[in-house]
Design a protein around this motif. Structure first.
Motif, PDB file in Angstrom:
ATOM      1  N   PRO A 225       0.751  -0.869  -0.182  1.00 42.93           N
ATOM      2  CA  PRO A 225       0.022  -0.186   0.076  1.00 42.93           C
ATOM      3  C   PRO A 225       0.836   1.339   0.310  1.00 42.93           C
ATOM      4  O   PRO A 225       2.238   0.839   0.953  1.00 42.93           O
ATOM      5  N   ARG A 226       0.651   2.439  -1.087  1.00 42.68           N
ATOM      6  CA  ARG A 226       1.337   3.324  -0.709  1.00 42.68           C
ATOM      7  C   ARG A 226       0.288   4.307   0.189  1.00 42.68           C
ATOM      8  O   ARG A 226      -1.383   5.010  -0.366  1.00 42.68           O
ATOM      9  N   LYS A 227       1.360   5.401   0.653  1.00 41.18           N
ATOM     10  CA  LYS A 227       0.433   6.166   1.880  1.00 41.18           C
ATOM     11  C   LYS A 227       1.023   7.802   1.661  1.00 41.18           C
ATOM     12  O   LYS A 227       0.293   8.524   1.845  1.00 41.18           O
ATOM     13  N   ASN A 228       1.935   7.379   1.063  1.00 41.00           N
ATOM     14  CA  ASN A 228       2.429   8.902   1.449  1.00 41.00           C
ATOM     15  C   ASN A 228       3.563   8.700  -0.179  1.00 41.00           C
ATOM     16  O   ASN A 228       4.047   7.608  -0.370  1.00 41.00           O
ATOM     17  N   ARG A 229       4.180  10.125  -0.462  1.00 43.50           N
ATOM     18  CA  ARG A 229       5.609   9.872  -1.711  1.00 43.50           C
ATOM     19  C   ARG A 229       6.814   8.919  -1.380  1.00 43.50           C
ATOM     20  O   ARG A 229       7.311   8.881  -1.628  1.00 43.50           O
ATOM     21  N   CYS A 230       6.935   9.334   0.004  1.00 43.34           N
ATOM     22  CA  CYS A 230       8.084   7.753   0.519  1.00 43.34           C
ATOM     23  C   CYS A 230       8.134   6.941   0.775  1.00 43.34           C
ATOM     24  O   CYS A 230       8.586   5.933   1.271  1.00 43.34           O
ATOM     25  N   SER A 231       6.143   6.773   0.483  1.00 39.20           N
ATOM     26  CA  SER A 231       6.219   4.839   0.394  1.00 39.20           C
ATOM     27  C   SER A 231       6.647   3.937  -0.678  1.00 39.20           C
ATOM     28  O   SER A 231       7.229   4.834  -1.655  1.00 39.20           O
ATOM     29  N   SER A 232       7.192   3.066  -0.132  1.00 41.02           N
ATOM     30  CA  SER A 232       8.314   1.660  -1.052  1.00 41.02           C
ATOM     31  C   SER A 232       8.358   0.630  -0.675  1.00 41.02           C
ATOM     32  O   SER A 232       7.628  -0.204   0.267  1.00 41.02           O
ATOM     33  N   GLU A 233       8.272  -0.312  -1.947  1.00 47.31           N
ATOM     34  CA  GLU A 233       8.340  -1.793  -1.239  1.00 47.31           C
ATOM     35  C   GLU A 233       9.664  -2.120  -0.524  1.00 47.31           C
ATOM     36  O   GLU A 233      10.590  -1.115  -0.553  1.00 47.31           O
ATOM     37  N   GLY A 234       9.447  -2.885   0.543  1.00 47.86           N
ATOM     38  CA  GLY A 234      10.439  -3.190   1.194  1.00 47.86           C
ATOM     39  C   GLY A 234      10.846  -4.276   1.299  1.00 47.86           C
ATOM     40  O   GLY A 234      10.243  -5.827   0.414  1.00 47.86           O
ATOM     41  N   LYS A 235      12.013  -4.957   2.031  1.00 43.78           N
ATOM     42  CA  LYS A 235      12.989  -5.775   2.368  1.00 43.78           C
ATOM     43  C   LYS A 235      13.452  -6.525   3.490  1.00 43.78           C
ATOM     44  O   LYS A 235      13.387  -5.177   4.069  1.00 43.78           O
ATOM     45  N   ALA A 236      13.595  -6.933   3.878  1.00 48.55           N
ATOM     46  CA  ALA A 236      14.404  -7.269   4.795  1.00 48.55           C
ATOM     47  C   ALA A 236      15.152  -8.971   5.109  1.00 48.55           C
ATOM     48  O   ALA A 236      14.287  -9.896   4.672  1.00 48.55           O
ATOM     49  N   VAL A 237      15.550  -9.140   5.398  1.00 49.17           N
ATOM     50  CA  VAL A 237      16.768 -10.357   5.917  1.00 49.17           C
ATOM     51  C   VAL A 237      17.147 -10.758   7.400  1.00 49.17           C
ATOM     52  O   VAL A 237      17.446 -10.217   7.424  1.00 49.17           O
ATOM     53  N   ALA A 238      16.382 -11.770   8.381  1.00 53.14           N
ATOM     54  CA  ALA A 238      16.589 -12.052   9.592  1.00 53.14           C
ATOM     55  C   ALA A 238      17.675 -13.269   9.594  1.00 53.14           C
ATOM     56  O   ALA A 238      17.324 -14.402   8.152  1.00 53.14           O
ATOM     57  N   PHE A 239      18.308 -13.476  10.478  1.00 54.29           N
ATOM     58  CA  PHE A 239      19.749 -14.228  10.960  1.00 54.29           C
ATOM     59  C   PHE A 239      19.129 -15.030  12.406  1.00 54.29           C
ATOM     60  O   PHE A 239      19.442 -13.930  13.163  1.00 54.29           O
ATOM     61  N   GLY A 240      19.216 -15.775  12.379  1.00 55.99           N
ATOM     62  CA  GLY A 240      18.577 -16.519  13.737  1.00 55.99           C
ATOM     63  C   GLY A 240      19.905 -17.590  14.321  1.00 55.99           C
ATOM     64  O   GLY A 240      20.290 -18.189  13.582  1.00 55.99           O
ATOM     65  N   PHE A 241      20.057 -17.050  15.117  1.00 58.19           N
ATOM     66  CA  PHE A 241      21.018 -18.287  15.838  1.00 58.19           C
ATOM     67  C   PHE A 241      20.573 -18.055  17.743  1.00 58.19           C
ATOM     68  O   PHE A 241      19.815 -17.498  18.027  1.00 58.19           O
TER      69      PHE A 241
END
Length: 284
Positions: A225-241
């Motif tokens: 969803p786009r809420k303002n001009r700064c909205s963008s797609e996102g990504k994340a990586v997680a490392f569990g240890f």
């Protein structure tokens, strides 16, 4: 422009609002991962909920123990990549490095994403945060500053951020990595929509340069969803240890995706490779 420690007055509330859009501020939680994928530690387990002297909080969730040896005293204060900066999390006994243009925050301060359905004028509350981490660093806090909203608040957005959180109750490092990657994409880029999150089906074994073994997983958004001009797609990586006390810990890095200045995946993985154990964790 999230990522600010809580304080009193309208200044805090204004910053917290900027939060809801992309990274946020201060406090401790992490249930989103559980609600999205099931299992992986609750909010309070993810980061401690006891406020410190400056209204920030010290992380207090279980960290993780890995087969790699505990580093020498003082060793982790030096970056493993020349010219980079060290980010230490004494609560969970971890450290990692970030490039020189990143901003390393107070290790005791908590950062994360606030529930977008919460009125930003309501005083900060631990329960209002979807995800939180400490031992935090961010890239370009003022990467995008949209128009001031109708309440006169400026919602600045950082390009990327990374930190560490505990995950007491996580069933294993695979589920922990999968949960947290999805939770940070949801909190920062897609909420309240969960259907636009694309996550790895399975986590992969991963060993950092220092020998910390665990699991890594990615999540990304598509048509968020786009809420303002700064909205963008996102990504994340997680490392569990696991840290040296045997507790589960998650290291997470998130960032805007599909934008001109996107942090390359190759740089993300280089940062991940520096994750290491550091000192004796306060929580395990």
């Amino acid at each position: 422009m999230p990522l600010r420690e809580p304080s009193t007055g309208t200044g805090r509330r204004a910053k917290a609002v900027a939060v809801a859009a992309v990274v946020t501020v201060l406090a401790a939680v992490g249930t989103a991962g559980s609600s999205l994928l099931g299992g992986g530690g609750t909010a309070e387990e993810g980061a401690g909920a006891s406020p410190g002297p400056r209204a920030s909080a010290s992380a207090s969730a279980s960290a993780s123990a890995s087969p790699s040896p505990t580093p020498r005293a003082g060793a982790a204060e030096q970056p493993t990549i020349p010219g980079w900066k060290v980010v230490v999390n004494p609560e969970f006994g971890t450290a990692f490095d970030v490039p020189p243009d990143w901003d390393v925050k107070d290790p005791a301060a908590l950062y994360g994403f606030q529930d977008s359905t919460i009125d930003p004028d309501v005083p900060a509350n631990w329960d209002k945060f979807i995800v939180l981490a400490s031992g935090f660093a961010s890239l370009r806090d003022e990467w995008c500053v949209p128009d001031i909203d109708t309440s006169g608040r400026v919602k600045g957005t950082e390009l990327a951020g990374a930190g560490t959180k505990g995950a007491k109750g996580a069933p294993d490092t695979d589920r922990l990595a999968l949960n947290q990657a999805a939770a940070w994409v949801y909190g920062g880029y897609t909420q309240p929509d969960k259907k636009s999150i694309i996550s790895d089906r399975t986590a992969k074994p991963y060993t950092t340069k220092s020998g910390v073994k665990g699991s890594v997983a990615w999540a990304r958004s598509k048509n968020a969803p786009r809420k303002n001009r700064c909205s963008s797609e996102g990504k994340a990586v997680a490392f569990g240890f696991r840290n040296s006390a045997g507790g589960y810990v998650a290291w997470v890095l998130y960032g805007a995706a599909g934008v001109r200045d996107e942090l390359p995946d190759s740089t993300v993985m280089r940062i991940l490779g520096t994750v290491r154990l550091h000192g004796t964790p306060k929580k395990g």
